[in-house]
Design an enzyme around this catalytic site. Structure first.
Site, PDB file in Angstrom:
ATOM      1  N   HIS A 205      40.719  51.738 -78.873  1.00 19.62           N
ATOM      2  CA  HIS A 205      41.075  50.803 -79.945  1.00 19.62           C
ATOM      3  C   HIS A 205      41.533  49.447 -79.436  1.00 19.62           C
ATOM      4  O   HIS A 205      41.768  48.538 -80.221  1.00 19.62           O
ATOM      5  CB  HIS A 205      42.190  51.385 -80.820  1.00 19.62           C
ATOM      6  CG  HIS A 205      43.532  51.397 -80.146  1.00 19.62           C
ATOM      7  ND1 HIS A 205      43.899  52.358 -79.264  1.00 19.62           N
ATOM      8  CD2 HIS A 205      44.573  50.525 -80.214  1.00 19.62           C
ATOM      9  CE1 HIS A 205      45.110  52.114 -78.815  1.00 19.62           C
ATOM     10  NE2 HIS A 205      45.548  50.997 -79.375  1.00 19.62           N
TER      11      HIS A 205
HETATM   12  C1  UD1 Z   1      48.086  47.711 -82.903  1.00 14.78           C
HETATM   13  C2  UD1 Z   1      48.815  47.091 -81.720  1.00 14.78           C
HETATM   14  C3  UD1 Z   1      48.430  47.810 -80.440  1.00 14.78           C
HETATM   15  C4  UD1 Z   1      48.665  49.305 -80.570  1.00 14.78           C
HETATM   16  C5  UD1 Z   1      47.966  49.837 -81.807  1.00 14.78           C
HETATM   17  C6  UD1 Z   1      48.311  51.285 -82.018  1.00 14.78           C
HETATM   18  C7  UD1 Z   1      49.314  44.686 -81.811  1.00 14.78           C
HETATM   19  C8  UD1 Z   1      48.897  43.346 -81.348  1.00 14.78           C
HETATM   20  N1  UD1 Z   1      48.463  45.678 -81.554  1.00 14.78           N
HETATM   21  O1  UD1 Z   1      46.693  47.507 -82.706  1.00 14.78           O
HETATM   22  O2  UD1 Z   1      49.229  47.329 -79.370  1.00 14.78           O
HETATM   23  O3  UD1 Z   1      48.178  49.930 -79.422  1.00 14.78           O
HETATM   24  O4  UD1 Z   1      48.381  49.100 -82.962  1.00 14.78           O
HETATM   25  O5  UD1 Z   1      47.343  51.959 -82.756  1.00 14.78           O
HETATM   26  O6  UD1 Z   1      50.372  44.841 -82.386  1.00 14.78           O
HETATM   27  N2  UD1 Z   1      43.579  49.093 -89.775  1.00 14.78           N
HETATM   28  C9  UD1 Z   1      43.398  49.951 -90.825  1.00 14.78           C
HETATM   29  N3  UD1 Z   1      44.455  50.716 -91.229  1.00 14.78           N
HETATM   30  C10 UD1 Z   1      45.666  50.645 -90.647  1.00 14.78           C
HETATM   31  C11 UD1 Z   1      45.853  49.757 -89.598  1.00 14.78           C
HETATM   32  C12 UD1 Z   1      44.810  48.982 -89.154  1.00 14.78           C
HETATM   33  O7  UD1 Z   1      42.309  50.056 -91.377  1.00 14.78           O
HETATM   34  O8  UD1 Z   1      46.581  51.380 -91.077  1.00 14.78           O
HETATM   35  C13 UD1 Z   1      42.435  48.292 -89.273  1.00 14.78           C
HETATM   36  C14 UD1 Z   1      42.305  46.935 -89.948  1.00 14.78           C
HETATM   37  O9  UD1 Z   1      40.949  46.640 -90.042  1.00 14.78           O
HETATM   38  C15 UD1 Z   1      42.947  46.001 -88.914  1.00 14.78           C
HETATM   39  C16 UD1 Z   1      42.615  46.664 -87.594  1.00 14.78           C
HETATM   40  O10 UD1 Z   1      42.603  48.064 -87.879  1.00 14.78           O
HETATM   41  O11 UD1 Z   1      42.459  44.710 -88.995  1.00 14.78           O
HETATM   42  C17 UD1 Z   1      43.589  46.361 -86.476  1.00 14.78           C
HETATM   43  O12 UD1 Z   1      44.937  46.657 -86.861  1.00 14.78           O
HETATM   44  P1  UD1 Z   1      46.183  45.904 -86.132  1.00 14.78           P
HETATM   45  O13 UD1 Z   1      47.457  46.482 -86.578  1.00 14.78           O
HETATM   46  O14 UD1 Z   1      46.005  44.436 -86.209  1.00 14.78           O
HETATM   47  O15 UD1 Z   1      45.962  46.220 -84.623  1.00 14.78           O
HETATM   48  P2  UD1 Z   1      45.673  47.603 -83.910  1.00 14.78           P
HETATM   49  O16 UD1 Z   1      44.322  47.509 -83.292  1.00 14.78           O
HETATM   50  O17 UD1 Z   1      45.986  48.716 -84.813  1.00 14.78           O
HETATM   51  N1  UDP Z   2      47.230  59.991 -81.924  1.00 16.98           N
HETATM   52  C1  UDP Z   2      47.166  60.786 -83.078  1.00 16.98           C
HETATM   53  N2  UDP Z   2      45.954  60.958 -83.695  1.00 16.98           N
HETATM   54  C2  UDP Z   2      44.801  60.408 -83.214  1.00 16.98           C
HETATM   55  C3  UDP Z   2      44.875  59.606 -82.035  1.00 16.98           C
HETATM   56  C4  UDP Z   2      46.104  59.411 -81.427  1.00 16.98           C
HETATM   57  O1  UDP Z   2      48.187  61.297 -83.521  1.00 16.98           O
HETATM   58  O2  UDP Z   2      43.756  60.606 -83.819  1.00 16.98           O
HETATM   59  C5  UDP Z   2      48.541  59.749 -81.291  1.00 16.98           C
HETATM   60  C6  UDP Z   2      48.629  60.161 -79.839  1.00 16.98           C
HETATM   61  O3  UDP Z   2      49.052  61.501 -79.745  1.00 16.98           O
HETATM   62  C7  UDP Z   2      49.651  59.183 -79.276  1.00 16.98           C
HETATM   63  C8  UDP Z   2      49.543  57.957 -80.164  1.00 16.98           C
HETATM   64  O4  UDP Z   2      48.755  58.366 -81.300  1.00 16.98           O
HETATM   65  O5  UDP Z   2      50.963  59.684 -79.411  1.00 16.98           O
HETATM   66  C9  UDP Z   2      48.879  56.819 -79.460  1.00 16.98           C
HETATM   67  O6  UDP Z   2      48.671  55.766 -80.350  1.00 16.98           O
HETATM   68  P1  UDP Z   2      47.600  54.642 -80.119  1.00 16.98           P
HETATM   69  O7  UDP Z   2      46.563  55.099 -79.170  1.00 16.98           O
HETATM   70  O8  UDP Z   2      47.170  54.189 -81.462  1.00 16.98           O
HETATM   71  O9  UDP Z   2      48.457  53.425 -79.530  1.00 16.98           O
HETATM   72  P2  UDP Z   2      48.982  53.006 -78.066  1.00 16.98           P
HETATM   73  O10 UDP Z   2      49.737  54.141 -77.493  1.00 16.98           O
HETATM   74  O11 UDP Z   2      47.793  52.594 -77.260  1.00 16.98           O
HETATM   75  O12 UDP Z   2      49.824  51.816 -78.355  1.00 16.98           O
END
Ligand code: UD1
Ligand code: UDP
Length: 355
Positions: A205
């Site tokens: 992601h």
């Molecule tokens: C964010 C964090 C990243 C973290 C990740 C965990 C920042 C800059 N990034 O990235 O560090 O690793 O969360 O998962 O803070 N979206 C949905 N539903 C949701 C959330 C997001 O559909 O509930 C989609 C939307 O299209 C959105 C995109 O995902 O534009 C990205 O979401 P965003 O919160 O901006 O960043 P993440 O990639 O989730």
């Molecule tokens: N995770 C989850 N369901 C999924 C994928 C990940 O519960 O389908 C959990 C995983 O166990 C871990 C956390 O999400 O604890 C990691 O989150 P993510 O990869 O979104 O963010 P990051 O750690 O890179 O910030």
């Protein structure tokens, strides 16, 4: 002592859950402020339900958007709440925009900040998370680092030693507390018709991977090569950002890759534990499977979790031919290593230091 726990995304809910549980256990006054950065059921609500966490007292519902706008909305909303419901200390966890906004709002109001999972560095300033980490660390009053390595990074940057506490990572607390619970629930392996150690799992992601056509295509090609060589399924619970980009680039999901919706934490722990190998660009997943003793390959050029590489549990493979080469190499290695992230008492140690 009154604590405000600020969170907004999937990993923050999971990694803050041991601290919330510990506050409840010790009768410490606290409240949860959710920014709403994540809001889809499977990225947010499911974790509150599964981990039996109390409702957030406040939810800002900021949703998705460009970094500036998203962070600004959070900053304004958090400031307003902290003024009317002033805590003695604010806790933030990790490196998201929620963390940056929470720390910045608190700093301007002269409220003490505790940064959980402080001192991580990828040394890649192109990652938005790296900026968030550095700024947050430098304005925090209590820096709770998972390891000695992260303590050293902070000291190298001139942060006074007395602000730094090595506590381990709450990811261990969460995994230990929930692995047993997950075994009592429905068996996810049965649900997908999987046999232990006869499947791969993957997550991706990171913006620098999935928003980049070449890198995302390289990741999918790697999945395809693994399936063709090992003849095993690859389960891919995809983040909404990744699904959006696969569609936008018009990519096909390769044969043997089973793209599914993100799943709950209890199911994901089961899937991780039973996997032959995990491919990921996630921070939390790199840590968890190191605890669960499952080998991992990181689909990036660097990691802010070097401890996982140092103990032999992780290989950095990028998004090209190194994926298949690394898979062959990793599957021949030993799966014995020390978990570098502590004993599962990080939440207790953090609250002890704060008190
Ligand atoms: C964010 C964090 C990243 C973290 C990740 C965990 C920042 C800059 N990034 O990235 O560090 O690793 O969360 O998962 O803070 N979206 C949905 N539903 C949701 C959330 C997001 O559909 O509930 C989609 C939307 O299209 C959105 C995109 O995902 O534009 C990205 O979401 P965003 O919160 O901006 O960043 P993440 O990639 O989730
Ligand atoms: N995770 C989850 N369901 C999924 C994928 C990940 O519960 O389908 C959990 C995983 O166990 C871990 C956390 O999400 O604890 C990691 O989150 P993510 O990869 O979104 O963010 P990051 O750690 O890179 O910030």
């Amino acid at each position: 002592m009154k604590i405000a726990i600020i969170l907004g995304t999937r990993p923050e809910i999971i990694k803050m859950s041991p601290i919330i549980r510990e506050c409840k256990k010790q009768g410490i006054e606290y409240y949860v402020l959710h920014t709403g950065q994540h809001y889809s059921y499977e990225m947010d609500r499911i974790f509150f339900d599964q981990l039996q966490l109390p409702e957030a007292k406040y939810n800002l519902d900021v949703g998705s958007g460009l970094h500036g706008k998203q962070t600004a909305k959070m900053l304004a909303g958090i400031e307003e709440i902290l003024i009317k419901d002033r805590p003695d200390v604010v806790l933030v966890q990790g490196d998201t925009n929620t963390v940056l906004a929470g720390a910045l709002a608190s700093s301007k109001l002269h409220i003490n900040i505790g940064h959980v999972e402080a001192g991580l560095r990828s040394f890649n300033r192109k990652m938005p998370e790296e900026t968030n980490r550095i700024v947050t660390d430098h304005i925090s009053d209590y820096l709770f680092t998972p390891t000695e390595t992260s303590r050293k990074y902070l000291m190298d940057e001139g942060i006074p030693e007395e602000r730094i506490f090595v506590t381990g990572n709450t990811v261990v607390d969460a995994a230990c507390q929930n692995l047993e619970i997950s075994k009592n629930g429905a068996n996810i392996l049965d649900k997908f018709g999987l046999k232990e150690k006869e499947y791969f799992i993957a997550t991706a992601h990171r913006a620098e991977n999935v928003d980049d056509k070449k890198r995302l295509s390289g990741i999918l090609k790697g999945f395809s090569q693994i399936h063709h060589e090992f003849k095993l399924p690859l389960i891919f619970p995809a983040h909404p950002r990744t699904v959006k980009m696969i569609n936008e680039f018009g990519f096909e999901v390769p044969e043997g890759t089973h793209l599914i919706e993100p799943i709950g934490y209890l199911e994901f722990l089961q899937l991780e534990k039973g996997a032959k190998l995990i491919l990921t660009d996630s921070g939390g997943v790199q840590e968890e499977r190191c605890i669960l003793k499952v080998p991992c390959m990181t689909l990036r050029e660097n990691t802010e979790r070097p401890e996982t590489v140092d103990v032999g549990a992780n290989l950095i493979v990028g998004t090209d031919e190194r994926i298949i080469q690394g898979t062959r190499k990793m599957l021949e290695s030993s799966f014995e290593w020390e978990n570098p992230y502590g004993n599962g008492d990080a939440a207790e140690l953090i609250l002890k230091e704060l008190q």
